[in-house]
Write a protein that holds these residues in place. Structure first.
Motif, short mmCIF file in Angstrom:
data_model
loop_
_atom_site.label_atom_id
_atom_site.label_comp_id
_atom_site.label_asym_id
_atom_site.label_seq_id
_atom_site.Cartn_x
_atom_site.Cartn_y
_atom_site.Cartn_z
N ALA A 208 0.85 -1.19 0.00
CA ALA A 208 0.00 0.00 0.00
C ALA A 208 0.89 1.24 0.00
O ALA A 208 1.97 1.24 0.59
CB ALA A 208 -0.90 -0.01 1.23
N CYS A 209 0.44 2.29 -0.69
CA CYS A 209 1.25 3.51 -0.81
C CYS A 209 0.38 4.74 -0.64
O CYS A 209 -0.80 4.74 -0.98
CB CYS A 209 1.88 3.59 -2.20
N ARG A 210 1.01 5.77 -0.14
CA ARG A 210 0.38 7.09 -0.10
C ARG A 210 0.57 7.74 -1.46
O ARG A 210 1.41 7.33 -2.26
CB ARG A 210 0.99 7.92 1.02
N GLU B 17 4.10 8.87 -2.28
CA GLU B 17 4.99 7.74 -2.55
C GLU B 17 4.80 7.24 -3.97
O GLU B 17 5.78 6.97 -4.68
CB GLU B 17 4.70 6.58 -1.59
N ARG C 58 -9.06 2.90 -1.63
CA ARG C 58 -8.56 4.14 -1.03
C ARG C 58 -8.97 4.14 0.44
O ARG C 58 -10.16 4.15 0.75
CB ARG C 58 -9.15 5.35 -1.75
N TYR D 268 -7.47 7.55 6.73
CA TYR D 268 -7.28 7.39 8.17
C TYR D 268 -7.67 8.68 8.87
O TYR D 268 -7.31 9.77 8.43
CB TYR D 268 -5.83 7.03 8.48
N ARG E 140 -4.29 11.11 6.51
CA ARG E 140 -3.44 10.16 5.78
C ARG E 140 -4.34 9.30 4.92
O ARG E 140 -5.36 8.79 5.36
CB ARG E 140 -2.68 9.28 6.78
N GLU F 226 -4.10 6.06 2.07
CA GLU F 226 -3.28 5.03 1.44
C GLU F 226 -4.09 4.33 0.35
O GLU F 226 -5.30 4.15 0.48
CB GLU F 226 -2.83 3.99 2.45
N TYR F 227 -3.39 3.95 -0.70
CA TYR F 227 -3.98 3.22 -1.80
C TYR F 227 -3.41 1.81 -1.81
O TYR F 227 -2.22 1.62 -1.58
CB TYR F 227 -3.67 3.91 -3.13
N SER F 228 -4.27 0.84 -2.08
CA SER F 228 -3.84 -0.55 -2.16
C SER F 228 -4.68 -1.25 -3.22
O SER F 228 -5.71 -0.73 -3.65
CB SER F 228 -4.00 -1.24 -0.80
#
Length: 131
Positions: free
Chosen positions: A37-39, A42, A70, A73, A79, A81-83
């Motif tokens: 997973a990335c922001r 990133e 998506r 948090y 924040r 994060e994508y995964s």
């Protein structure tokens, strides 16, 4: 999970799949998210040359297609994060043979994504990576 049929899509499975991964950066986004997973920032650093606008647009489209998740948090600062979703993982698995064909027939057995990540110019990428 099944994505909605797009207006004007043909009945051909390859055309339908290409609609989902069409776009200059989508396969690279899939590759990057296959690792972890990335922001947003990133991902942008992992994909030199992509603009914020195009990356945001592709991520929204991939989220709408059920390929990318998506996660927002509830933190300060916020924040996100994508995964990959399970559907996105299966798409990467489906693209692995295409990536292998490209490495073998077009790149002479080398893969720049793998080399950049590991410095290893001999072995191939993960079998689930799309490139």
């Amino acid at each position: 999970m099944r994505t909605a049929r797009r207006p004007g899509a043909s009945g051909c499975g390859i055309d339908a799949a290409m609609e989902v991964i069409g776009g200059k950066w989508k396969s690279s986004i899939l590759w990057a998210l296959n690792e972890r997973a990335c922001r947003f920032g990133e991902l942008r650093r992992m994909l030199p040359g992509v603009t914020e606008k195009v990356l945001a647009s592709h991520l929204r489209e991939m989220e709408a297609d059920g390929i990318v998740h998506r996660e927002v948090y509830d933190e300060v600062p916020p924040r996100v994060e994508y995964s990959l979703t399970p559907l996105g993982v299966t798409l990467n698995e489906a693209l692995a043979p295409l990536g292998e064909w490209g490495r073998e027939h077009l790149l002479g057995g080398q893969d720049d994504h793998h080399v950049a990540a590991t410095g290893d110019r001999v072995s191939g990428m993960s079998p689930t990576a799309p490139r």
